[in-house]
Write a protein that holds these residues in place. Structure first.
Motif: not given
Lengths: 204, 615
Positions: B422-430
């Protein structure tokens, strides 16, 4: 090239009982228009499974002949694919979805409950040959997770309790009880739930 | 010889009655997701009523809103169409009444237009649709996927018509300029792949479409195949022309019967219109297209496994080199791409690389389809520009986690991939962002885990899956995954030991020696667990405790309150593990209990889960 293969082999009726010769000659008929090295063996296998409910051993040699290969290669191919069967299905096959959305919603518990209730391991038949529990792959109908499938109908979201009730509904009505109410020791009549009858899944 | 302009004109005729219907037209979405929740019954009921109901009914594909299936869209001349959700057969009657009275019902979910109507919002205000950029999915749920005229009337085969007048190099340049890369997960530039095949001069050459979408939890290709199959067929023919190939095989997994049917029909209709077969649109280009139905094998989604499967034998991945462009299907030069890769080609040719590349990020152009499932409010299929933050897709489009639970992790890219916490879920879908975090963005499956889910449990499932689907060639794969399953099951049963941690890491290392990505990718989820959830793993190994209380060997069910509902619990138990003692008190016979949870479901106050080895 448009001889459309039916898609129903996975839900086909159980094998008709025909002799070895019958299987071989019917297989030959079913695949007479197919060619080797043209990506057509799977088409042949689907037709055979649709016809018999599984790939009978007698069909293997006929396939090998048609596709210019050895029976060992054909058998290896049949054995490789999980949607192809080498034995006839049981009368009542309950399909259990193995996908991740189901996993996160207690499909493992449902699996254990069904194994206990139906009396069979996964991908195996019950001792009386009546039931079979079959593992199927996720096809993206995850709105119904955790789900079961029975004779083409999808059921879900299931709970362990609803799965058990469904499994019980598949069992035939119990024999008429012998007139001798059982006591469990403290004077009470056993309240063990009588299995309900009925063939239709309670689809939601 | 029929020209494309003539085809388009006649297709336009048959589309006009749909786009501007004389009397009310009810479109019923029939696809895999909707048909399992009663859409066929809805369709039959509507058809039954249509005879004297002064309205028409037609079948369309799927808009992707699995959570609201069955969906129905009502078109009335001079008005914006209205989308209805959960239209099971019991809602048909009120729906018909509303249509005939010119009103909308309370299960209308959106107006397909810029303005709402009463309480019903415009589609663009529904969070599920607002953030989408629907290009591949533009016609999904609008057109009849079994009618090629609907496809052609909406721009279908315009890209092929253009391509047939271009130099092959120019087509490939257009593809390269667009920046399209392989949507199956490998992210290799599609144009370069096509160019490898183009420069090979050994005929016959094959175009292979990998529609064996085997990742559990991924169902984006399925949706496209059953909702707008023309895009895929046209894409394959364009690829065939650009790379000077002779034949296409579209290999679809056996678990997808509706897509097999619909792609097959799209191919047949392409032949009927002169868009496939000999002398396509009078260009002199001959190209055959064939649909092959798989038989249930995950490794057939590996490109060389798929090739083996075409060759009438076990679908075992091959050893590379030679690469498919040198020796692919039947040892002839071949190009293999994913469904979504081919499906983008018609749009690139039709609208130009610049248009196509106008969304996405600098590194990653275009849109991508994703399927949402697991612990998420709105299960469904969406299309967003690459670079969209993962959180946005989960929380806004997907509506977040149900029941007030917390997000724990997201599993993307299937069983050969891992998780992001959950802590990394801001990453863009790339793909780059996922790779940097030791996992894969993959082919489009996003499965959401909440706080009740156990990472060890997930690892057991994925390692088992990898073992079960291993072709058996490489020991590091078929035996390595089996060892991993044994070790993980040992941990989940409470017999885990410190040495198991090192063994799991070692397995992750040796697996890299497998021939294909199946073996190489299999340890990813375990590595992911070490990276993000090591505490949870250690809790299992050292304290014999499963924090999520999922691992059956580390929990037990106990009766904590004697209540009336225990009778129901006793009745539901499949193993008669709930017993009443001489004092009339219920308890659970731990020898018999299979930990299915049924008793707790019916008697949640009386029965609880406790740690087996509470310390």
């Amino acid at each position: 090239m448009f001889s459309q293969a039916s898609h129903n082999s996975r839900t086909s009726v159980r094998g008709t009982s025909v002799g070895d010769v019958g299987v071989a000659s019917r297989t030959a008929e079913l695949i007479s228009d197919l060619k080797a090295d043209a990506a057509e063996m799977l088409k042949g296998l689907h037709r055979i499974q649709h016809e018999f409910g599984y790939i009978p051993g007698e069909a293997v040699a006929v396939l090998a002949d048609r596709f210019k290969t050895s029976p060992a290669i054909v058998f290896g191919t049949v054995d490789f694919y999980s949607e192809l069967r080498t034995t006839p299905p049981a009368e009542k096959v309950v399909e259990w979805c193995s996908g991740p959305a189901c996993l996160f919603k207690n499909s493992s518990g449902i699996r254990r409950a069904l194994q206990a209730q139906l009396g069979c391991e996964m991908n195996a038949a019950s001792a009386d040959g009546q039931f079979e529990l079959r593992l199927v792959q996720c096809d993206g109908t995850c709105k119904l997770a955790p789900q079961l499938r029975y004779r083409g109908a999808y059921m879900g979201p299931m709970t362990a309790a609803s799965a058990i009730e469904f499994a019980r509904s598949l069992k035939p009505a119990p024999e008429p009880p012998i007139e001798e109410p059982e006591s469990d020791g403290d004077g009470e009549v056993s309240t063990e739930a009588a299995p309900t009858t009925g063939e239709e899944p309670q689809s939601e | 010889m029929t020209t494309y302009a003539e085809l388009r004109a006649s297709a336009g005729e048959s589309w006009r009655v749909i786009a501007d219907p004389q009397r009310p037209l009810i479109k019923v979405g029939i696809a895999t997701c909707s048909s399992v929740v009663g859409a066929n019954e809805t369709l039959a009921a509507l058809n039954g009523a249509a005879a004297d109901g002064n309205f028409d009914v037609m079948t369309v594909g799927c808009i992707g809103a699995c959570y609201a299936e069955p969906t129905v869209e009502v078109h009335v001349r001079g008005q914006s169409p209205v989308l209805y959700g959960n239209v099971t057969v019991d809602r048909v009657s009120p729906l018909i009444d509303a249509v005939q009275q010119g009103t909308v019902t309370d299960f209308a979910i959106a107006v397909v237009g810029s303005e709402g109507r009463g309480d019903v919002p415009p589609l663009a205000r529904l969070p599920f649709f607002a953030k989408q950029t629907r290009r591949l999915m533009a016609q999904c749920g609008e057109t009849d996927p079994e009618n090629i005229d609907h496809y052609i009337a909406n721009g279908g085969y315009e890209g092929l018509d253009k391509a047939l007048r271009m130099d092959k190099e120019a087509i490939i340049k257009e593809l390269l300029d667009s920046g399209l890369w392989g949507r199956g997960g490998a992210a290799f530039p599609t144009g370069r792949k096509w160019d490898f095949l183009r420069t090979s001069d050994r005929h016959p050459k094959y175009i292979v479409c990998n529609a064996d979408e085997g990742d559990p939890g991924a169902f984006v290709n399925r949706n496209l195949m059953e909702s707008d199959p023309g895009l895929i067929v046209e894409g394959c023919i364009i690829a065939g022309f650009a790379s000077d190939a002779d034949r296409a095989y579209i290999y679809i997994r056996d678990e997808y019967p509706i897509p097999v049917d619909r792609v097959q029909k799209a191919v047949e209709q392409a032949y009927e219109r002169g868009l496939a077969g000999r002398d396509i649109l009078g260009s002199g280009f001959d190209f055959e297209v064939e649909v092959v139905r798989g038989a249930g094998s995950y490794v057939c989604g590996d490109e060389t496994g798929l090739l083996s499967s075409l060759e009438d034998r076990r679908g075992m991945p091959k050893i590379k080199p030679p690469f498919p462009a040198q020796a692919g299907a039947f040892a002839q030069p071949s190009n293999i791409n994913n469904v979504e890769s081919y499906a983008n080609a018609p749009m690139i040719l039709r609208n130009g690389a610049a248009w196509w590349a106008s969304v996405g990020t600098e590194r990653n152009r275009g849109t991508k389809m994703f399927s949402l499932s697991g612990k998420i409010e709105r299960v469904g299929i969406v299309e967003v520009p690459l670079g969209t933050p993962t959180r946005e897709v989960i929380e806004i489009l997907g509506g977040g986690i149900p029941d007030g639970k917390q997000l724990k992790a997201i599993q993307s890219g299937g069983p050969l991939s891992g998780v992001i916490p959950a802590s990394e879920v801001d990453i863009p879908l790339e793909p780059e962002y996922y790779r940097e975090r030791g996992t894969l963005m993959g082919g489009g499956g996003l499965v959401v885990m909440d706080e009740d889910d156990c990472v060890v449990d997930l690892c057991i499932y994925f390692e088992w899956f990898a073992e079960d689907e291993s072709c058996g060639r490489c020991t590091t794969c078929f035996a390595g995954t089996r060892r991993a399953v044994e070790i993980l099951k040992r941990i989940a049963s409470g017999r885990g030991r410190e040495a198991d941690l090192e063994l799991l890491k070692l397995l992750g290392t040796v697996a890299q020696n497998a021939n294909c990505f199946h073996g190489q990718g299999a340890p990813t989820v375990v590595n992911s667990m070490f990276r993000w959830f090591e505490d949870e793993l250690l809790e299992h190994v050292q304290r014999k405790r499963c924090p999520a209380r999922r691992c059956a060997g580390l929990i037990r069910y106990e009766v904590v309150h004697q209540t009336d509902t225990l009778q129901a619990a006793e009745a539901i138990c499949p193993t008669t593990a709930i017993v009443k003692d001489d004092a009339g008190q219920y308890r659970i016979d731990q020898q018999k209990c299979v930990k299915c949870d049924a008793c707790r479901e019916v008697s949640p106050y009386a029965i609880t889960i406790v740690d087996e080895y509470a310390s």
